[in-house]
Design a protein around this motif. Structure first.
Motif, PDB file in Angstrom:
ATOM      1  N   CYS A   7      82.601 142.291  21.453  1.00 50.76           N
ATOM      2  CA  CYS A   7      82.954 144.072  21.696  1.00 50.76           C
ATOM      3  C   CYS A   7      84.601 143.976  21.189  1.00 50.76           C
ATOM      4  N   GLY A   8      85.171 143.065  21.514  1.00 51.50           N
ATOM      5  CA  GLY A   8      86.300 142.715  21.015  1.00 51.50           C
ATOM      6  C   GLY A   8      87.341 143.660  21.580  1.00 51.50           C
ATOM      7  N   ARG A   9      87.782 144.379  20.533  1.00 51.54           N
ATOM      8  CA  ARG A   9      88.955 145.498  21.006  1.00 51.54           C
ATOM      9  C   ARG A   9      88.372 146.566  21.920  1.00 51.54           C
ATOM     10  N   TRP A  10      87.402 147.044  22.093  1.00 48.65           N
ATOM     11  CA  TRP A  10      87.098 148.016  22.685  1.00 48.65           C
ATOM     12  C   TRP A  10      86.435 147.559  24.337  1.00 48.65           C
ATOM     13  N   GLY A  11      86.600 146.408  24.658  1.00 43.11           N
ATOM     14  CA  GLY A  11      85.991 146.312  26.013  1.00 43.11           C
ATOM     15  C   GLY A  11      85.704 144.987  26.259  1.00 43.11           C
ATOM     16  N   GLY A  12      84.988 144.122  26.037  1.00 37.42           N
ATOM     17  CA  GLY A  12      84.595 143.272  26.646  1.00 37.42           C
ATOM     18  C   GLY A  12      85.559 142.040  27.160  1.00 37.42           C
ATOM     19  N   GLY A  13      86.672 141.846  26.719  1.00 36.77           N
ATOM     20  CA  GLY A  13      87.645 140.745  26.982  1.00 36.77           C
ATOM     21  C   GLY A  13      87.599 139.711  26.141  1.00 36.77           C
ATOM     22  N   GLY A  14      86.990 139.930  24.873  1.00 40.46           N
ATOM     23  CA  GLY A  14      87.216 138.915  23.838  1.00 40.46           C
ATOM     24  C   GLY A  14      86.422 137.720  23.835  1.00 40.46           C
ATOM     25  N   GLY A  15      85.406 137.482  24.649  1.00 42.51           N
ATOM     26  CA  GLY A  15      84.374 136.809  24.465  1.00 42.51           C
ATOM     27  C   GLY A  15      84.587 135.156  24.390  1.00 42.51           C
ATOM     28  N   GLY A  16      85.458 134.636  24.887  1.00 43.51           N
ATOM     29  CA  GLY A  16      85.564 133.314  24.925  1.00 43.51           C
ATOM     30  C   GLY A  16      86.826 132.828  25.905  1.00 43.51           C
ATOM     31  N   GLY A  17      87.115 131.970  26.527  1.00 45.06           N
ATOM     32  CA  GLY A  17      88.322 131.852  27.312  1.00 45.06           C
ATOM     33  C   GLY A  17      89.302 131.525  26.700  1.00 45.06           C
ATOM     34  N   GLY A  18      89.636 132.073  25.466  1.00 45.50           N
ATOM     35  CA  GLY A  18      90.900 131.482  24.734  1.00 45.50           C
ATOM     36  C   GLY A  18      91.738 132.338  24.893  1.00 45.50           C
ATOM     37  N   ASP A  67      93.804 140.364  26.461  1.00 43.88           N
ATOM     38  CA  ASP A  67      93.724 140.425  27.663  1.00 43.88           C
ATOM     39  C   ASP A  67      94.860 141.069  28.343  1.00 43.88           C
ATOM     40  N   PRO A  68      96.124 141.267  28.197  1.00 48.15           N
ATOM     41  CA  PRO A  68      96.975 142.219  28.783  1.00 48.15           C
ATOM     42  C   PRO A  68      96.621 143.585  28.680  1.00 48.15           C
ATOM     43  N   ILE A  69      95.966 144.108  27.797  1.00 46.57           N
ATOM     44  CA  ILE A  69      95.276 145.338  27.678  1.00 46.57           C
ATOM     45  C   ILE A  69      94.270 145.632  28.707  1.00 46.57           C
ATOM     46  N   ASP A  70      93.299 144.839  28.817  1.00 46.38           N
ATOM     47  CA  ASP A  70      92.333 144.836  29.618  1.00 46.38           C
ATOM     48  C   ASP A  70      92.742 144.833  30.922  1.00 46.38           C
ATOM     49  N   SER A  71      93.731 144.126  31.281  1.00 43.36           N
ATOM     50  CA  SER A  71      94.353 143.874  32.539  1.00 43.36           C
ATOM     51  C   SER A  71      94.837 145.306  33.050  1.00 43.36           C
ATOM     52  N   GLU A  72      95.734 145.869  32.151  1.00 39.09           N
ATOM     53  CA  GLU A  72      96.480 146.927  32.362  1.00 39.09           C
ATOM     54  C   GLU A  72      95.227 148.230  32.558  1.00 39.09           C
TER      55      GLU A  72
END
Length: 132
Positions: free
Chosen positions: A8-19, A24-29
């Motif tokens: 889902c990358g940009r729109w929601g899921g958090g990037g899919g891998g622990g890298g 991540d800052p946007i998801d946190s916000e």
């Protein structure tokens, strides 16, 4: 290639891998924003509950006032009837008084007669003292 590799990358899921991607800052916000929205909703719900309780109290007050108004309406009706009766009696007495004054020669004549009676009594008292 960037969107395909992250799910889902940009729109929601958090990037899919622990890298630790740039998202991540946007998801946190967004997560912080959602937490704040939930807190605001909770505060709003509490305030609405207070308003609701206030409305219930106001309804009770309004109901009490309505009952009081009905009681006072009944009292006013009783007083109105009594006032009508008293007014009728007063008018009747007024008519009788006018008749009495007319038969006695009017208010002025009655007053003159009363003054003459008082004057005659005063002279009689004076003469009684002089002769006694």
């Amino acid at each position: 290639a960037g969107a395909a590799s992250g799910g889902c990358g940009r729109w929601g899921g958090g990037g899919g891998g622990g890298g630790g991607s740039d998202l991540d800052p946007i998801d946190s916000e967004i997560g912080d924003g959602l937490v704040q929205i939930r807190k605001n909703d909770q505060v709003l719900d509490e305030q609405l509950e207070m308003v609701s309780k206030g409305m219930v109290r106001l309804k009770g007050i309004a109901t009490d006032q309505q009952i009081e108004v009905k009681v006072q309406e009944a009292m006013i009706e009783v007083i109105d009837g009594e006032m009508d009766t008293a007014t009728a009696k007063l008018n009747q007495v007024n008519v009788q008084m006018k008749e009495t004054l007319k038969n006695a020669g009017g208010a002025t004549a009655l007053l003159v007669k009363m003054c003459l009676v008082i004057l005659v009594l005063a002279i009689a008292a004076y003469l009684y003292r002089m002769l006694a």
